[in-house]
Design a protein around this motif. Structure first.
Motif, mmCIF file in Angstrom:
data_model
loop_
_atom_site.group_PDB
_atom_site.id
_atom_site.type_symbol
_atom_site.label_atom_id
_atom_site.label_comp_id
_atom_site.label_asym_id
_atom_site.label_seq_id
_atom_site.Cartn_x
_atom_site.Cartn_y
_atom_site.Cartn_z
ATOM 1 N N ASP A 198 32.542 -71.746 33.244
ATOM 2 C CA ASP A 198 31.311 -71.099 32.791
ATOM 3 C C ASP A 198 30.111 -72.001 33.051
ATOM 4 N N LEU A 199 30.261 -73.300 32.814
ATOM 5 C CA LEU A 199 29.176 -74.246 33.059
ATOM 6 C C LEU A 199 28.829 -74.280 34.552
ATOM 7 N N ALA A 200 29.859 -74.351 35.403
ATOM 8 C CA ALA A 200 29.631 -74.383 36.854
ATOM 9 C C ALA A 200 28.975 -73.087 37.323
ATOM 10 N N TYR A 201 29.415 -71.978 36.753
ATOM 11 C CA TYR A 201 28.842 -70.672 37.107
ATOM 12 C C TYR A 201 27.355 -70.621 36.766
ATOM 13 N N ASN A 202 26.993 -71.099 35.604
ATOM 14 C CA ASN A 202 25.588 -71.089 35.192
ATOM 15 C C ASN A 202 24.734 -72.037 36.022
ATOM 16 N N LEU A 203 25.298 -73.176 36.408
ATOM 17 C CA LEU A 203 24.585 -74.089 37.300
ATOM 18 C C LEU A 203 24.333 -73.422 38.650
ATOM 19 N N LEU A 204 25.310 -72.653 39.110
ATOM 20 C CA LEU A 204 25.178 -71.961 40.389
ATOM 21 C C LEU A 204 24.113 -70.871 40.322
ATOM 22 N N VAL A 205 24.228 -69.994 39.330
ATOM 23 C CA VAL A 205 23.328 -68.844 39.214
ATOM 24 C C VAL A 205 21.890 -69.278 38.943
ATOM 25 N N SER A 206 21.721 -70.339 38.179
ATOM 26 C CA SER A 206 20.377 -70.824 37.858
ATOM 27 C C SER A 206 19.697 -71.484 39.061
ATOM 28 N N GLY A 207 20.491 -71.814 40.074
ATOM 29 C CA GLY A 207 19.943 -72.480 41.255
ATOM 30 C C GLY A 207 20.030 -73.993 41.179
ATOM 31 N N ALA A 208 20.521 -74.519 40.066
ATOM 32 C CA ALA A 208 20.593 -75.976 39.895
ATOM 33 C C ALA A 208 21.510 -76.625 40.936
ATOM 34 N N VAL A 223 20.926 -68.481 52.778
ATOM 35 C CA VAL A 223 21.636 -67.201 52.741
ATOM 36 C C VAL A 223 23.044 -67.396 52.207
ATOM 37 N N GLY A 224 23.686 -68.516 52.610
ATOM 38 C CA GLY A 224 25.039 -68.794 52.140
ATOM 39 C C GLY A 224 25.106 -68.980 50.635
ATOM 40 N N TYR A 225 24.106 -69.644 50.073
ATOM 41 C CA TYR A 225 24.068 -69.858 48.620
ATOM 42 C C TYR A 225 23.978 -68.513 47.906
ATOM 43 N N ARG A 226 23.138 -67.642 48.413
ATOM 44 C CA ARG A 226 22.977 -66.307 47.828
ATOM 45 C C ARG A 226 24.288 -65.530 47.893
ATOM 46 N N ASN A 227 24.977 -65.597 49.037
ATOM 47 C CA ASN A 227 26.249 -64.897 49.199
ATOM 48 C C ASN A 227 27.346 -65.511 48.328
ATOM 49 N N LEU A 228 27.277 -66.824 48.136
ATOM 50 C CA LEU A 228 28.260 -67.487 47.282
ATOM 51 C C LEU A 228 28.131 -67.002 45.846
ATOM 52 N N ILE A 229 26.911 -66.834 45.381
ATOM 53 C CA ILE A 229 26.702 -66.299 44.031
ATOM 54 C C ILE A 229 27.377 -64.940 43.893
ATOM 55 N N ALA A 230 27.209 -64.087 44.913
ATOM 56 C CA ALA A 230 27.809 -62.753 44.877
ATOM 57 C C ALA A 230 29.338 -62.835 44.849
ATOM 58 N N GLU A 231 29.895 -63.759 45.639
ATOM 59 C CA GLU A 231 31.352 -63.913 45.681
ATOM 60 C C GLU A 231 31.905 -64.425 44.356
ATOM 61 N N VAL A 232 31.228 -65.399 43.789
ATOM 62 C CA VAL A 232 31.648 -65.957 42.498
ATOM 63 C C VAL A 232 31.501 -64.906 41.395
ATOM 64 N N GLU A 233 30.419 -64.163 41.441
ATOM 65 C CA GLU A 233 30.189 -63.121 40.428
ATOM 66 C C GLU A 233 31.274 -62.046 40.492
ATOM 67 N N LYS A 234 31.705 -61.710 41.699
ATOM 68 C CA LYS A 234 32.760 -60.704 41.853
ATOM 69 C C LYS A 234 34.053 -61.170 41.196
ATOM 70 N N LEU A 235 34.403 -62.440 41.394
ATOM 71 C CA LEU A 235 35.613 -62.981 40.761
ATOM 72 C C LEU A 235 35.462 -63.036 39.242
ATOM 73 N N ARG A 236 34.268 -63.384 38.792
ATOM 74 C CA ARG A 236 34.035 -63.471 37.349
ATOM 75 C C ARG A 236 34.173 -62.109 36.673
ATOM 76 N N ARG A 237 33.777 -61.080 37.378
ATOM 77 C CA ARG A 237 33.812 -59.730 36.807
ATOM 78 C C ARG A 237 35.185 -59.062 36.914
#
Length: 320
Positions: A231-241, A104-118
């Motif tokens: 951007d590389l770290a963001y894509n690694l995160l979103v892809s699940g890697a 659940v934390g990983y999923r929420n982290l994606i949302a938090e990172v995405e908010k900052l990116r946007r």
């Protein structure tokens, strides 16, 4: 196509039958077998996640996306559904809770990172401006910034006299990461910045350079590369890697600090990789970046992998 669909459902049915037989033979459900037979970390959490997502039961399917505050109740519901006595199996609940906190934390982290990116950089926002000026002070503590709009920004790797235009791709996330690196690991960030400007003898002795024939090594724009590595770290995160890394280093929910520490590690590793690759010119950046990306992806395919940093900011990751 029809044959492939039939084969898929046949294999799925066979797998469910096999799990049923194994449960009857062992007296344990799949979740129990995973928690009891696999050590804590990415291997266990990823298998638990796959099992829950692949279940035909809605409670199990949705358990990977509940609110963190609902995890304890969810565990109780799962135990009841599986007819598992928590008094006889106390460790199961603890193990499942740890796994769900990570998932659940990983999923929420994606949302938090995405908010900052946007969120775009806003020069009218005092907080954004304060962060940007702090970035300069951390990277160039002995060199005052003469003006907010200045060619000096190029000295730390921005493209023009106003850095706000360079944050368009990654929004505030790029600035957050750069500032985290510069503030938490000032000495290392300053050294990497210096090396990026004059890299020839930065990482190796003169004899080592001559042996490796790195005579044409060139530098790069520190800030621009930092945004690119974001951007590389963001894509690694979103892809699940990055699940492999975070599930191995964060005993509970991975946080934004974990992500930023990972960025610091990637910056440090990319800097070394750039020098080792010895590109002919800056036009080879995309090739080097892609090769570096593939190396990191390959490392993360190892379920025991943790991207252990080589410097102070992220030493806490190693000991968690």
């Amino acid at each position: 196509m029809f044959v492939q669909v039939c084969l898929y459902f046949y294999c799925k049915c066979l797998w469910r039958c096999l799990k049923f037989v194994v449960r009857k033979l062992t007296g344990r459900c799949e979740l129990q077998r995973i928690c009891y037979n696999i050590k804590p970390g990415a291997s266990r959490t990823m298998k638990i996640e796959t099992s829950l997502r692949g279940s035909k039961n809605k409670l199990l399917q949705t358990s990977v996306s509940v609110h963190p505050d609902a995890i304890e109740k969810t565990i109780d519901d799962i135990m009841e559904l599986k007819k598992i006595n928590p008094d006889i199996n106390p460790q199961l609940g603890v193990s499942l809770q740890a796994c769900l906190l990570q998932i659940v934390g990983y999923r929420n982290l994606i949302a938090e990172v995405e908010k900052l990116r946007r969120e775009p950089y806003d020069s009218e926002n005092p907080q954004h401006e304060e962060m940007l000026l702090k970035l300069w002070k951390c990277l160039k503590p002995d060199c005052p910034l003469e003006a907010r709009i200045s060619k000096q920004w190029c000295e730390i790797g921005f493209q023009g006299d106003d850095p706000k235009t360079d944050f368009r791709g990654m929004g505030l996330l790029g600035l957050y990461n750069l500032l985290y690196f510069a503030e938490r690991d000032a000495a290392v960030a300053q050294q990497v910045l210096s090396d990026s400007l004059q890299p020839k003898y930065s990482q190796f002795s003169k004899a080592e350079w001559e042996k490796k024939k790195f005579d044409k090594a060139i530098g790069y724009s520190f800030a621009i590369v930092g945004i690119n590595i974001t951007d590389l770290a963001y894509n690694l995160l979103v892809s699940g890697a990055l699940k492999t890394h975070f599930y191995n280093v964060a005993p509970e929910a991975p946080t934004l600090s974990h992500f930023q520490q990972t960025f610091c590690y990637l910056m440090h590793e990319f800097h070394k990789f750039w020098i080792e690759e010895d590109p002919l010119d800056i036009m080879e950046f995309n090739r080097v970046r892609e090769k570096f990306h593939k190396r990191i992806l390959k490392q993360l395919q190892n379920p025991d992998m943790a991207l252990c940093p080589h410097f102070a900011a992220s030493e806490s990751l190693i000991n968690m």
